[in-house]
Design a protein around this motif. Structure first.
Motif, PDB file in Angstrom:
ATOM      1  N   LEU A   1       0.911  -1.297   0.018  1.00 29.42           N
ATOM      2  CA  LEU A   1       0.031   0.106   0.169  1.00 29.42           C
ATOM      3  C   LEU A   1       0.952   1.135  -0.171  1.00 29.42           C
ATOM      4  O   LEU A   1       0.267   2.395  -0.271  1.00 29.42           O
ATOM      5  CB  LEU A   1      -0.795   0.228   1.139  1.00 29.42           C
ATOM      6  CG  LEU A   1      -2.143  -1.061   1.224  1.00 29.42           C
ATOM      7  CD1 LEU A   1      -2.800  -1.107   2.518  1.00 29.42           C
ATOM      8  CD2 LEU A   1      -3.184  -0.794  -0.046  1.00 29.42           C
ATOM      9  N   GLY A   2       2.205   1.255   0.118  1.00 26.69           N
ATOM     10  CA  GLY A   2       2.911   2.268   0.111  1.00 26.69           C
ATOM     11  C   GLY A   2       2.737   3.155   1.062  1.00 26.69           C
ATOM     12  O   GLY A   2       2.708   3.035   2.437  1.00 26.69           O
ATOM     13  N   ASP A   3       2.561   4.557   0.734  1.00 26.33           N
ATOM     14  CA  ASP A   3       2.234   5.613   1.773  1.00 26.33           C
ATOM     15  C   ASP A   3       0.736   5.440   2.339  1.00 26.33           C
ATOM     16  O   ASP A   3       0.742   6.094   3.729  1.00 26.33           O
ATOM     17  CB  ASP A   3       2.466   7.087   0.991  1.00 26.33           C
ATOM     18  CG  ASP A   3       3.813   7.325   0.507  1.00 26.33           C
ATOM     19  OD1 ASP A   3       4.886   6.679   1.520  1.00 26.33           O
ATOM     20  OD2 ASP A   3       4.007   8.135  -0.235  1.00 26.33           O
ATOM     21  N   GLN A   4       0.080   4.505   1.780  1.00 26.19           N
ATOM     22  CA  GLN A   4      -1.054   4.434   2.455  1.00 26.19           C
ATOM     23  C   GLN A   4      -1.435   3.173   3.421  1.00 26.19           C
ATOM     24  O   GLN A   4      -2.158   2.666   3.994  1.00 26.19           O
ATOM     25  CB  GLN A   4      -2.408   4.433   1.370  1.00 26.19           C
ATOM     26  CG  GLN A   4      -2.698   5.751   0.723  1.00 26.19           C
ATOM     27  CD  GLN A   4      -3.814   5.218  -0.157  1.00 26.19           C
ATOM     28  OE1 GLN A   4      -4.423   4.420  -0.533  1.00 26.19           O
ATOM     29  NE2 GLN A   4      -4.649   6.700  -0.490  1.00 26.19           N
ATOM     30  N   ARG A   5       0.041   2.726   3.657  1.00 28.65           N
ATOM     31  CA  ARG A   5       0.153   1.690   4.584  1.00 28.65           C
ATOM     32  C   ARG A   5      -0.330   1.876   6.084  1.00 28.65           C
ATOM     33  O   ARG A   5      -0.116   2.868   6.424  1.00 28.65           O
ATOM     34  CB  ARG A   5       1.357   1.099   4.807  1.00 28.65           C
ATOM     35  CG  ARG A   5       1.787  -0.305   5.567  1.00 28.65           C
ATOM     36  CD  ARG A   5       3.092  -0.685   5.685  1.00 28.65           C
ATOM     37  NE  ARG A   5       3.976   0.394   6.508  1.00 28.65           N
ATOM     38  CZ  ARG A   5       5.325   0.052   6.708  1.00 28.65           C
ATOM     39  NH1 ARG A   5       5.993  -1.038   6.471  1.00 28.65           N
ATOM     40  NH2 ARG A   5       5.903   1.077   7.388  1.00 28.65           N
ATOM     41  N   PRO A   6      -0.945   1.025   6.946  1.00 26.97           N
ATOM     42  CA  PRO A   6      -1.594   1.276   8.089  1.00 26.97           C
ATOM     43  C   PRO A   6      -0.469   1.588   8.928  1.00 26.97           C
ATOM     44  O   PRO A   6       0.692   1.262   8.754  1.00 26.97           O
ATOM     45  CB  PRO A   6      -2.166  -0.062   8.600  1.00 26.97           C
ATOM     46  CG  PRO A   6      -2.640  -0.506   7.372  1.00 26.97           C
ATOM     47  CD  PRO A   6      -1.343  -0.243   6.210  1.00 26.97           C
ATOM     48  N   TYR A   7      -0.526   2.318   9.809  1.00 25.38           N
ATOM     49  CA  TYR A   7       0.478   2.797  10.678  1.00 25.38           C
ATOM     50  C   TYR A   7       0.685   1.738  11.824  1.00 25.38           C
ATOM     51  O   TYR A   7       1.837   1.543  12.225  1.00 25.38           O
ATOM     52  CB  TYR A   7       0.224   4.194  11.485  1.00 25.38           C
ATOM     53  CG  TYR A   7      -0.537   5.121  10.703  1.00 25.38           C
ATOM     54  CD1 TYR A   7       0.029   5.662   9.754  1.00 25.38           C
ATOM     55  CD2 TYR A   7      -1.655   5.715  11.175  1.00 25.38           C
ATOM     56  CE1 TYR A   7      -0.461   6.684   8.796  1.00 25.38           C
ATOM     57  CE2 TYR A   7      -2.440   6.651  10.313  1.00 25.38           C
ATOM     58  CZ  TYR A   7      -1.789   7.109   9.256  1.00 25.38           C
ATOM     59  OH  TYR A   7      -2.446   8.100   8.374  1.00 25.38           O
TER      60      TYR A   7
END
Length: 402
Positions: free
Chosen positions: A96-102
Motif C-alpha cells: 500500500l506504500g504511503d497508505q500502509r496502516p500505521y
C-alpha cells in the motif's frame, strides 16, 4: 524481532492523530522514524510537504487519550497492537506504500500473518438478495472446509453471510472493521463480532473507542484488498464499496473474482461489469482456491449427469438411436436407419435386450425410453464398463438396474 516500545507507543499515538490512508503522514513516516514524526508533530519543528491546515488538524488531536491508555485498553480485551516489523505483521500490506496502516489493533487469538497467507476476501452488497446470501454463505463454508480464512467487513448482507458461512464449519474468519475493535458496528452484529473475535480475528486501524464514519468504511476496503491473495465479489450494484475493494485488489496485483447473478438483478450489475473486465468468473470454492492457492490446487472438471446410454459401446449406441418407441420397427428398418448391415443390427439389438434398453414383440423391436434415459450409477460413471468384471450382469455393467 519485535519493534521497540518507543516505536509501538509512537505508532499507537499516530492512529489517533491521523486518519487511515493519510498519504501526507505516510510520506512523513517514509522519511522519519515514528518517534521522530511524533516529536515533530508535538513541537514547532518544520514539516516540509504538510500544509499548515493539515498540521493544525493533527495537533488538535494531540490532547486525546494517551497511547499507553489505548495499549492498556487493547490488552484488557485480550488483543494487541501489531506494527510493521512485528513477526505477526502481514508484509503484503506494505504494498500500500504511503497508505500502509500505521499499525493494526487486533482482537483474537490466531496469528494475523498466518491467517492472511491462506485467505480470501469475500465482499458484496449490504442489501443483498436471498441468492447472494446463500451463495456467500455456502462459498465461505466450503472455503473454511478447505482450510482457507475468509476476510470481510462485518457489514450487513454479503459480509455477514460470508463470516457466518466460515464460522458454521469451524473455519477462521477475519473482520476488518471501520471502528475500534471494542465498538460493535453495526449494532445488530454485536453477537456476530463476538463470535469472530472468539474464532478468528477483528482488526482495525482505529484505536479502541473510535466510531466509524463514511470515509473510514471506504478506506478500510484497501486493507481488505491488500491483506488477501484474492477478492471475490458476490453481489454488487454499479456504485458499491465492494467494487472499490475489487478494483483496488486488481491494482495491487491480487486476483479479482466475481460470482454471476441474474441479468435482471440490479444487485448483480456491478459484479457483471467486473466480469466484463478484470474479474474471473467463479461459482465454487475450488475455483477460488485454484486461482489463489499453490501450484496443483486445480478445481475438478464439472460435467453434466451421465446417462446409462452414454456408457454403451459405439455400435450398440448407434443402433439404439435408430430404434423407435411405440410400435417399434423391424430389424431391417433399424439396420437401415443406423447405417449398418442386418447382422450387426441384430447383434446389437440382442445385446441391448437384456440390459432393458429395448423390448421385442414378435419381429418388431421398440425403445424403452424410461430405461434408456436413466442416469448412470456413480460407480459406472467413474469406472466405466471396460474396467469392471465380465461376470457382472450386462444391465448392471452399464449402470442400469434390471
Amino acid at each position: 524481532m519485535t519493534v521497540s516500545d518507543q516505536e509501538r507507543h509512537a505508532r499507537a499515538a499516530l492512529t489517533r492523530i491521523a486518519e487511515p490512508a493519510d498519504t501526507a503522514m505516510g510520506r512523513l513516516l517514509r522519511d522519519h522514524t515514528p518517534e521522530e514524526a511524533l516529536r515533530r508533530l508535538t513541537t514547532d519543528a518544520d514539516l516540509p510537504g504538510i500544509s499548515e491546515r493539515k498540521l493544525d488538524g493533527y495537533r488538535t488531536r494531540l490532547d486525546g487519550p494517551a497511547p499507553q491508555d489505548d495499549l492498556a485498553a487493547i490488552d484488557s480485551l485480550g488483543g494487541r497492537f501489531v506494527c510493521p516489523g512485528d513477526p505477526e505483521w502481514p508484509r503484503q500490506l506494505d504494498d500500500l506504500g504511503d497508505q500502509r496502516p500505521y499499525g493494526l489493533w487486533v482482537r483474537g487469538a490466531p496469528s494475523l500473518r498466518l491467517l492472511a497467507l491462506r485467505s480470501v476476501a469475500v465482499v458484496g452488497a449490504r442489501a443483498c438478495t436471498a441468492y447472494g446470501a446463500h451463495v456467500a454463505s455456502g462459498l465461505c463454508a466450503d472455503l473454511g472446509e478447505l482450510g482457507w480464512a475468509v476476510v470481510s467487513g462485518a457489514a450487513y448482507g454479503v459480509d455477514a453471510a460470508a463470516h457466518r458461512g466460515s464460522l458454521s464449519v469451524g473455519g477462521a474468519t477475519v473482520a476488518v472493521v471501520a471502528s475500534g475493535v471494542d465498538v460493535p458496528y453495526p449494532r445488530g452484529h454485536a453477537q456476530l463480532l463476538r463470535r469472530i473475535a472468539e474464532q478468528g480475528l477483528l482488526i482495525a486501524e482505529l484505536p479502541p473507542g473510535e466510531h466509524p464514519t463514511r470515509s473510514r468504511f471506504i478506506l478500510r476496503n484497501r486493507v481488505i484488498a491488500a491483506l488477501t491473495p484474492g477478492t471475490v465479489v458476490v453481489e454488487a450494484e454499479y456504485r458499491s464499496g465492494a467494487l472499490i475493494t475489487a478494483r483496488r485488489a486488481a491494482e495491487l496485483g491480487r486476483f479479482t473474482m466475481a460470482v454471476p447473478g441474474p441479468v435482471t438483478s440490479a444487485l448483480s450489475g456491478g459484479a457483471h461489469e467486473l466480469l466484463r473486465g478484470e474479474a474471473v468468473l467463479v461459482t465454487r470454492a475450488a475455483e477460488v482456491v485454484e486461482l489463489c492457492g499453490s501450484i496443483g490446487d486445480l478445481a475438478s472438471e464439472r460435467r453434466g449427469h451421465m446417462m446409462a446410454r452414454d456408457l454403451l459401446p459405439s455400435r450398440a449406441a448407434r443402433v439404439l438411436e435408430a430404434v423407435p418407441p411405440g410400435d417399434g420397427a423391424s430389424p431391417q428398418a433399424i439396420a437401415k436407419a443406423a447405417g449398418v448391415v442386418l447382422d450387426e443390427a441384430l447383434a446389437a439389438l440382442h445385446e441391448l435386450l437384456p440390459m432393458g434398453f429395448v423390448a421385442r414383440r414378435a419381429t418388431r423391436w421398440r425403445l424403452v425410453p424410461s430405461v434408456a434415459n436413466t442416469r448412470a450409477s456413480p460407480q459406472a460413471a467413474t469406472t466405466g464398463p471396460a474396467e469392471r468384471s465380465d461376470m457382472t450382469a450386462p444391465a448392471e455393467r452399464y449402470g442400469v438396474r434390471g
